[in-house]
Write a protein that holds these residues in place. Structure first.
Motif, PDB file in Angstrom:
ATOM      1  N   GLU A 106       0.855  -1.178   0.000  1.00 27.22           N
ATOM      2  CA  GLU A 106       0.000   0.000   0.000  1.00 27.22           C
ATOM      3  C   GLU A 106       0.897   1.235   0.000  1.00 27.22           C
ATOM      4  O   GLU A 106       2.101   1.158   0.255  1.00 27.22           O
ATOM      5  CB  GLU A 106      -0.906   0.011   1.239  1.00 27.22           C
ATOM      6  CG  GLU A 106      -1.938  -1.109   1.267  1.00 27.22           C
ATOM      7  CD  GLU A 106      -3.023  -0.940   0.225  1.00 27.22           C
ATOM      8  OE1 GLU A 106      -3.266   0.206  -0.208  1.00 27.22           O
ATOM      9  OE2 GLU A 106      -3.629  -1.955  -0.172  1.00 27.22           O
ATOM     10  N   GLY A 107       0.314   2.395  -0.265  1.00 26.69           N
ATOM     11  CA  GLY A 107       1.040   3.644  -0.203  1.00 26.69           C
ATOM     12  C   GLY A 107       2.289   3.636  -1.066  1.00 26.69           C
ATOM     13  O   GLY A 107       2.277   3.222  -2.227  1.00 26.69           O
ATOM     14  N   ARG A 108       3.370   4.091  -0.485  1.00 30.60           N
ATOM     15  CA  ARG A 108       4.647   4.165  -1.202  1.00 30.60           C
ATOM     16  C   ARG A 108       5.106   2.775  -1.647  1.00 30.60           C
ATOM     17  O   ARG A 108       5.793   2.630  -2.656  1.00 30.60           O
ATOM     18  CB  ARG A 108       5.690   4.796  -0.286  1.00 30.60           C
ATOM     19  CG  ARG A 108       6.829   5.482  -0.986  1.00 30.60           C
ATOM     20  CD  ARG A 108       7.618   6.352  -0.022  1.00 30.60           C
ATOM     21  NE  ARG A 108       8.461   7.308  -0.712  1.00 30.60           N
ATOM     22  CZ  ARG A 108       9.026   8.353  -0.124  1.00 30.60           C
ATOM     23  NH1 ARG A 108       8.830   8.552   1.170  1.00 30.60           N
ATOM     24  NH2 ARG A 108       9.774   9.189  -0.814  1.00 30.60           N
ATOM     25  N   GLY A 109       4.740   1.754  -0.888  1.00 28.85           N
ATOM     26  CA  GLY A 109       5.119   0.394  -1.250  1.00 28.85           C
ATOM     27  C   GLY A 109       4.514  -0.049  -2.564  1.00 28.85           C
ATOM     28  O   GLY A 109       5.182  -0.684  -3.387  1.00 28.85           O
ATOM     29  N   LEU A 110       3.240   0.285  -2.795  1.00 24.97           N
ATOM     30  CA  LEU A 110       2.588  -0.084  -4.051  1.00 24.97           C
ATOM     31  C   LEU A 110       3.103   0.770  -5.200  1.00 24.97           C
ATOM     32  O   LEU A 110       3.292   0.279  -6.317  1.00 24.97           O
ATOM     33  CB  LEU A 110       1.072   0.059  -3.917  1.00 24.97           C
ATOM     34  CG  LEU A 110       0.248  -0.319  -5.149  1.00 24.97           C
ATOM     35  CD1 LEU A 110       0.576  -1.730  -5.630  1.00 24.97           C
ATOM     36  CD2 LEU A 110      -1.245  -0.188  -4.852  1.00 24.97           C
ATOM     37  N   ALA A 111       3.354   2.041  -4.932  1.00 26.73           N
ATOM     38  CA  ALA A 111       3.863   2.925  -5.979  1.00 26.73           C
ATOM     39  C   ALA A 111       5.209   2.441  -6.516  1.00 26.73           C
ATOM     40  O   ALA A 111       5.569   2.736  -7.658  1.00 26.73           O
ATOM     41  CB  ALA A 111       3.990   4.348  -5.441  1.00 26.73           C
ATOM     42  N   ASN A 112       5.950   1.689  -5.695  1.00 31.31           N
ATOM     43  CA  ASN A 112       7.280   1.214  -6.085  1.00 31.31           C
ATOM     44  C   ASN A 112       7.348  -0.300  -6.279  1.00 31.31           C
ATOM     45  O   ASN A 112       8.433  -0.881  -6.255  1.00 31.31           O
ATOM     46  CB  ASN A 112       8.304   1.654  -5.041  1.00 31.31           C
ATOM     47  CG  ASN A 112       8.552   3.141  -5.079  1.00 31.31           C
ATOM     48  OD1 ASN A 112       9.112   3.659  -6.037  1.00 31.31           O
ATOM     49  ND2 ASN A 112       8.114   3.845  -4.048  1.00 31.31           N
ATOM     50  N   LEU A 113       6.198  -0.908  -6.500  1.00 38.86           N
ATOM     51  CA  LEU A 113       6.157  -2.365  -6.703  1.00 38.86           C
ATOM     52  C   LEU A 113       7.091  -2.809  -7.823  1.00 38.86           C
ATOM     53  O   LEU A 113       7.750  -3.853  -7.731  1.00 38.86           O
ATOM     54  CB  LEU A 113       4.719  -2.792  -7.022  1.00 38.86           C
ATOM     55  CG  LEU A 113       4.500  -4.258  -7.395  1.00 38.86           C
ATOM     56  CD1 LEU A 113       4.813  -5.175  -6.216  1.00 38.86           C
ATOM     57  CD2 LEU A 113       3.056  -4.484  -7.868  1.00 38.86           C
ATOM     58  N   HIS A 114       7.167  -2.015  -8.877  1.00 40.74           N
ATOM     59  CA  HIS A 114       7.972  -2.399 -10.046  1.00 40.74           C
ATOM     60  C   HIS A 114       9.449  -2.570  -9.711  1.00 40.74           C
ATOM     61  O   HIS A 114      10.159  -3.326 -10.378  1.00 40.74           O
ATOM     62  CB  HIS A 114       7.810  -1.359 -11.158  1.00 40.74           C
ATOM     63  CG  HIS A 114       8.225   0.023 -10.758  1.00 40.74           C
ATOM     64  ND1 HIS A 114       7.448   0.844  -9.972  1.00 40.74           N
ATOM     65  CD2 HIS A 114       9.359   0.725 -11.033  1.00 40.74           C
ATOM     66  CE1 HIS A 114       8.052   1.988  -9.789  1.00 40.74           C
ATOM     67  NE2 HIS A 114       9.220   1.944 -10.406  1.00 40.74           N
ATOM     68  N   GLU A 115       9.918  -1.870  -8.668  1.00 42.69           N
ATOM     69  CA  GLU A 115      11.342  -1.925  -8.349  1.00 42.69           C
ATOM     70  C   GLU A 115      11.790  -3.320  -7.917  1.00 42.69           C
ATOM     71  O   GLU A 115      12.892  -3.753  -8.247  1.00 42.69           O
ATOM     72  CB  GLU A 115      11.677  -0.900  -7.263  1.00 42.69           C
ATOM     73  CG  GLU A 115      11.603   0.550  -7.721  1.00 42.69           C
ATOM     74  CD  GLU A 115      12.719   0.938  -8.679  1.00 42.69           C
ATOM     75  OE1 GLU A 115      13.708   0.187  -8.775  1.00 42.69           O
ATOM     76  OE2 GLU A 115      12.593   1.986  -9.342  1.00 42.69           O
ATOM     77  N   VAL A 116      10.952  -4.035  -7.152  1.00 46.51           N
ATOM     78  CA  VAL A 116      11.374  -5.352  -6.671  1.00 46.51           C
ATOM     79  C   VAL A 116      11.362  -6.394  -7.779  1.00 46.51           C
ATOM     80  O   VAL A 116      11.980  -7.457  -7.654  1.00 46.51           O
ATOM     81  CB  VAL A 116      10.503  -5.842  -5.483  1.00 46.51           C
ATOM     82  CG1 VAL A 116      10.640  -4.924  -4.293  1.00 46.51           C
ATOM     83  CG2 VAL A 116       9.047  -6.008  -5.887  1.00 46.51           C
ATOM     84  N   MET A 117      10.683  -6.090  -8.889  1.00 53.17           N
ATOM     85  CA  MET A 117      10.634  -7.044  -9.993  1.00 53.17           C
ATOM     86  C   MET A 117      12.011  -7.284 -10.606  1.00 53.17           C
ATOM     87  O   MET A 117      12.237  -8.315 -11.247  1.00 53.17           O
ATOM     88  CB  MET A 117       9.660  -6.545 -11.062  1.00 53.17           C
ATOM     89  CG  MET A 117       8.211  -6.495 -10.605  1.00 53.17           C
ATOM     90  SD  MET A 117       7.135  -5.902 -11.910  1.00 53.17           S
ATOM     91  CE  MET A 117       7.333  -7.208 -13.124  1.00 53.17           C
ATOM     92  N   LYS A 118      12.915  -6.345 -10.393  1.00 53.10           N
ATOM     93  CA  LYS A 118      14.246  -6.476 -10.982  1.00 53.10           C
ATOM     94  C   LYS A 118      14.990  -7.692 -10.450  1.00 53.10           C
ATOM     95  O   LYS A 118      15.907  -8.198 -11.099  1.00 53.10           O
ATOM     96  CB  LYS A 118      15.040  -5.193 -10.740  1.00 53.10           C
ATOM     97  CG  LYS A 118      14.421  -3.981 -11.432  1.00 53.10           C
ATOM     98  CD  LYS A 118      15.099  -2.675 -11.044  1.00 53.10           C
ATOM     99  CE  LYS A 118      14.404  -1.478 -11.676  1.00 53.10           C
ATOM    100  NZ  LYS A 118      15.014  -0.193 -11.265  1.00 53.10           N
ATOM    101  N   MET A 119      14.603  -8.196  -9.268  1.00 47.39           N
ATOM    102  CA  MET A 119      15.245  -9.385  -8.723  1.00 47.39           C
ATOM    103  C   MET A 119      14.989 -10.617  -9.580  1.00 47.39           C
ATOM    104  O   MET A 119      15.715 -11.613  -9.496  1.00 47.39           O
ATOM    105  CB  MET A 119      14.781  -9.632  -7.280  1.00 47.39           C
ATOM    106  CG  MET A 119      13.341 -10.069  -7.139  1.00 47.39           C
ATOM    107  SD  MET A 119      12.778 -10.114  -5.415  1.00 47.39           S
ATOM    108  CE  MET A 119      13.744 -11.466  -4.755  1.00 47.39           C
TER     109      MET A 119
END
Length: 318
Positions: A106-119
């Motif tokens: 939620e919040g900032r975490g959801l806005a940056n979901l795409h970042e963890v996909m790089k793993m």
């Protein structure tokens, strides 16, 4: 007693311990972020999320009142405005819940979901996809997800937590790393021969057995019960699923079966084309497995109490 920030810091360290990547790769990412931060100026530097310098999981954040002590924590798969209102109502009835942890960001975490996909570059490489092909596959999907989440009403649930004064966090990849690591170890130890055997093995896990109560147990999305399991890929962490393009490369690298939380229609169609077995273990039940493994560590260390809601099933392995 423990603060929500301390719970989060502990959970981040535990997630790193079971991350599919080498710790050196994670440290490299954090070093790159430090250099990026030092190069910023003005408002961009002032608004930078300093937690990113220590936490590689941008979808897992303390969203409100991290400095507050928490003893009895409501944990749910999705904790949004309606769930926070439920927690407030439960407290009116005397439950004394002191914090809320959502699984889904939620919040900032959801806005940056795409970042963890790089793993997922590394997880694809680990099943035999070349690094250059993996990077190309992940890059395109990261951009797609980034654009998709950009229009979301991300402040909504965070503002609700602020108005109700409920300490609030989301632990997404922190938990998903745990279920990914656990299933990889568990399935390899059990060594099922056929897809039907794999289903039986999964049903020995309490959270997947519980899902049968809702007709949501492990399901074959592609393949036949008598098909051999062969080489397995685990699709349980890394934010959200990649594009269907990965499946051809995975088939070429010898992957026979994918164990996933879920899979979209287009991906299933491509899996049929590539003759890859797909077993959907279950989304919400898989999330519960990961949360439970992480919560066991937090309960053991800090003695917190857990209230289950919003689709989460608490199963202790202590």
């Amino acid at each position: 007693m423990v603060t929500l920030n301390e719970l989060h810091e502990f959970a981040v360290e535990q997630a790193i311990e079971v991350d599919p990547r080498d710790r050196s790769r994670i440290e490299e990412i954090l070093d790159e972020r430090s250099e990026e931060y030092e190069d910023l100026e003005g408002v961009r530097k002032d608004s930078y999320d300093l937690n990113r310098l220590e936490n590689p999981y941008d979808d897992s954040k303390v969203l409100y009142a991290g400095d507050r002590e928490v003893e009895k924590v409501a944990v749910g798969i999705d904790i949004e405005t309606q769930d926070l209102l439920l927690i407030d109502r439960l407290n009116e009835k005397g439950h004394e819940i002191t914090g809320a942890i959502a699984h889904h960001p939620e919040g900032r975490g959801l806005a940056n979901l795409h970042e963890v996909m790089k793993m997922q570059v590394e997880t694809l490489e680990q099943v035999g996809v070349s690094i250059s092909q993996a990077e190309a596959i992940v890059r395109g999907r990261v951009d797609e997800v980034r654009r998709g989440v950009h229009s979301g009403n991300h402040p909504r649930s965070v503002q609700t937590a602020e108005l109700l004064d409920i300490p609030y966090a989301c632990f997404h990849t922190l938990a998903d790393n745990h279920v990914n690591s656990y299933l990889e170890r568990y399935v390899e130890e059990e060594d099922p021969d056929r897809i039907s055997d794999l289903i039986d093995v999964l049903l020995d896990i309490p959270e997947y057995e519980w899902a049968l109560d809702y007709d949501l147990g492990p399901t074959i999305f592609n393949g036949k019960k008598k098909n051999r399991v062969g080489k397995v890929s685990y699709d349980m962490t890394g934010g959200t699923e990649l594009s269907k393009d990965r499946l051809e490369k995975m088939a070429q690298s010898g992957v026979n079966t994918i164990i996933a939380m879920h899979m979209s229609k287009d991906q299933i169609k491509e899996a049929k084309k590539q003759n890859i077995n797909v077993v959907a273990a279950g989304h919400i039940s898989s999330d519960s497995v990961g949360l439970n493994l992480l919560l066991d560590k937090m309960v053991d260390k800090f003695g917190i109490d857990v209230v289950e809601l919003s689709g989460f099933k608490r199963v202790s392995r202590l």
